[in-house]
Design an enzyme around this catalytic site. Sequence first.
Site, short mmCIF file in Angstrom:
data_model
loop_
_atom_site.label_atom_id
_atom_site.label_comp_id
_atom_site.label_asym_id
_atom_site.label_seq_id
_atom_site.Cartn_x
_atom_site.Cartn_y
_atom_site.Cartn_z
CE LYS A 156 13.59 5.61 50.86
NZ LYS A 156 13.88 4.42 50.08
CG ASN B 77 28.24 11.44 66.60
OD1 ASN B 77 28.76 10.43 67.06
ND2 ASN B 77 27.25 12.06 67.24
#
Length: 397
Positions: free
Chosen positions: A288, A209
């Site tokens: 990844k 956030n």
Amino acid sequence: MRLAGNRVTIGVTGGIACYKICDLVRNFVKSNLEVRILMSKSATKFINPETFRVLSRKEVLIDTFQYTSAERVEHISLTEETDLFIVAPATANTIAKMAWGFADNMMTAFFLAYKGKTIVCPTMNHKMFTSKQVQENISRLKELGVEILEPEEGELACGEEGRGRLPSVELIFEKAVESLSIKDLKNKRILVTAGPTREHIDPVRFISNPSSGKMGYALAKAAKRRGAEVILITGPTYLDPPYGVKTIKIISAEQMCEKVLENIENVDVVIMSAAVADYKPKITHRKKIKKEESKIDAIELERTPDIINEINKVKKQNLYIIGFAAETENLIKNAQEKLNRKNMNMIVANLVAEAFQRDTNRVTIIKRNGEIRYLPEMNKEDIADEILDELVLDITQ
Ligand code: PMT
């Protein structure tokens, strides 16, 4: 920061770091402090007194026989108008004079008559600084009640490396603010959480956030200035760790929870200003994820621990809990509901659109006993002091 009206006198002595004091003066003036500058003659070789006169908007005093009005005996009158005296940079010569009671210029004469708080920042070549003479003079100043802000290590003006550099202007400023602040949180241990958490999907992708950490860091700084021992547990931010605060860096909600619980036994107050993620991916990939190789339609999520609920499970009596509520609607109603559900003593309610990342915010403080205080928009440092004022009221009743 409640410094308006405080009066700082700065003694500037002859070192190359003199120019850095211009920024210090500007910071003080911006914070509405009254600043007077005393210079040694050698300081005037490095910087023109006119610079300080303009920055401080006051006459700069150098010679003992200078005065700003005929009625004044300047080096005595000024002692009554000074709340904090800072000598920066402080040369070996001025340190020696201060230690042994010389009064051969305005600054040393002032110091001899002055009885208040003093911070001295020794700044010189490292061989001079470590000399027996300088060290003995510094010890003598300490015995006289002077606070010494140790010089930093690094490259010196002469080209050598060593301990002798003027500490950063930010650090001198923070020391001054701390020294001028009321110590109404002395002997209190306060844990503050700040910033966002990151819940990783793989090493480069995460759920998070926009929390910048500004609110939490402001709370940690203000509590430290007011005398508390502060632990700051912070998610990733771009802010410098606050001076004198034990800062623990974490990434995820789980790590934040672990560190909070590790420290909770030893604190009197916890302030949960962090924006903790409520969900994390069920699986975190160690490598990844290659977009060519996998097609992701959805990420399965699970709840993170609710840290305040975990605190409540182990909390000792008298632990004071302050939480925050970031809402997009029904601010007061939702915050009150959180205050009760999470069994907190105080909650600070703010609107998402006004709270994240900005230097200012508009908050409402709601207490367990039903008291509500609506604050106007103000900067986060001032909000931190308002929250701590409410805390002080409750814990000293
Ligand atoms: O960092 P800044 O950019 O300065 O922004 C400040 C801020 C917006 C982050 C701050 O003012 C703020 O509102 N912090 C709380 C944000 C939030 O997570 O609110 P919430 O309503 O979702 O949570 C309520 C309380 O529970 C909070 O005290 C939170 O820290 C705590 N919580 C939340 C989730 C969780 N898993 N555990 C918790 O303990």
